[in-house]
Design a protein around this motif. Sequence first.
Motif, mmCIF file in Angstrom:
data_model
loop_
_atom_site.group_PDB
_atom_site.id
_atom_site.type_symbol
_atom_site.label_atom_id
_atom_site.label_comp_id
_atom_site.label_asym_id
_atom_site.label_seq_id
_atom_site.Cartn_x
_atom_site.Cartn_y
_atom_site.Cartn_z
ATOM 1 N N TRP A 128 -7.901 -8.114 0.535
ATOM 2 C CA TRP A 128 -8.092 -6.906 1.673
ATOM 3 C C TRP A 128 -6.935 -6.641 2.609
ATOM 4 N N LEU A 129 -6.449 -7.854 3.135
ATOM 5 C CA LEU A 129 -5.351 -8.078 3.928
ATOM 6 C C LEU A 129 -4.096 -7.169 3.299
ATOM 7 N N ILE A 130 -3.805 -7.374 1.872
ATOM 8 C CA ILE A 130 -2.785 -6.659 1.180
ATOM 9 C C ILE A 130 -2.970 -5.344 1.273
ATOM 10 N N VAL A 131 -4.494 -5.106 0.963
ATOM 11 C CA VAL A 131 -4.836 -3.550 0.694
ATOM 12 C C VAL A 131 -4.608 -2.772 2.227
ATOM 13 N N GLY A 132 -4.848 -3.259 3.137
ATOM 14 C CA GLY A 132 -4.938 -2.770 4.560
ATOM 15 C C GLY A 132 -3.538 -2.667 4.869
ATOM 16 N N LEU A 133 -2.443 -3.578 4.712
ATOM 17 C CA LEU A 133 -1.191 -3.399 4.905
ATOM 18 C C LEU A 133 -0.611 -2.416 4.432
ATOM 19 N N GLY A 134 -1.023 -2.295 2.920
ATOM 20 C CA GLY A 134 -0.403 -1.173 1.968
ATOM 21 C C GLY A 134 -0.840 0.235 2.783
ATOM 22 N N VAL A 135 -2.129 0.306 3.132
ATOM 23 C CA VAL A 135 -2.436 1.493 3.466
ATOM 24 C C VAL A 135 -1.850 1.821 5.065
ATOM 25 N N ALA A 136 -1.646 0.756 5.652
ATOM 26 C CA ALA A 136 -0.993 1.194 7.010
ATOM 27 C C ALA A 136 0.149 1.418 6.816
ATOM 28 N N ALA A 137 0.958 0.983 6.069
ATOM 29 C CA ALA A 137 2.350 1.206 5.569
ATOM 30 C C ALA A 137 2.192 2.606 5.110
ATOM 31 N N GLY A 138 1.669 2.919 4.217
ATOM 32 C CA GLY A 138 1.280 4.603 3.662
ATOM 33 C C GLY A 138 1.259 5.286 4.809
ATOM 34 N N VAL A 139 0.423 5.119 5.668
ATOM 35 C CA VAL A 139 0.060 6.239 6.736
ATOM 36 C C VAL A 139 1.264 6.131 7.796
ATOM 37 N N PHE A 140 1.811 4.977 8.045
ATOM 38 C CA PHE A 140 3.239 5.102 8.979
ATOM 39 C C PHE A 140 4.154 5.672 8.227
ATOM 40 N N GLY A 141 4.307 5.655 6.872
ATOM 41 C CA GLY A 141 5.477 6.300 6.266
ATOM 42 C C GLY A 141 5.190 7.766 6.157
ATOM 43 N N PHE A 142 3.924 8.317 6.065
ATOM 44 C CA PHE A 142 3.606 9.536 6.041
ATOM 45 C C PHE A 142 3.998 10.279 7.277
ATOM 46 N N ILE A 143 3.339 9.694 8.278
ATOM 47 C CA ILE A 143 3.553 10.290 9.855
ATOM 48 C C ILE A 143 5.022 10.230 10.181
ATOM 49 N N TYR A 144 5.969 9.020 9.784
ATOM 50 C CA TYR A 144 7.196 8.908 10.149
ATOM 51 C C TYR A 144 8.088 10.021 9.123
ATOM 52 N N GLY A 145 7.506 10.274 7.996
ATOM 53 C CA GLY A 145 8.428 11.146 7.446
ATOM 54 C C GLY A 145 8.103 12.477 7.558
ATOM 55 N N SER A 146 6.645 12.835 8.159
ATOM 56 C CA SER A 146 6.319 14.227 8.733
ATOM 57 C C SER A 146 7.337 14.601 10.083
ATOM 58 N N MET A 147 7.327 13.562 10.917
ATOM 59 C CA MET A 147 8.239 13.685 12.212
ATOM 60 C C MET A 147 9.609 13.971 12.023
#
Length: 50
Positions: free
Chosen positions: A30-49
Amino acid sequence: MSDVNEQKFQGYSDNHYQHGMHGLAWISLWLIVGLGVAAGVFGFIYGSMS
């Protein structure tokens, strides 16, 4: 009779160890899954901006 008791204790010891490893595996999963989701959300927001 001492052999029977030792075998029972050994079985209990193995099960306790396996239970601990199972819990540790779930935490890491769950730590790996959580970090992956967090990185994906961050990448999506960072890419959108940009």
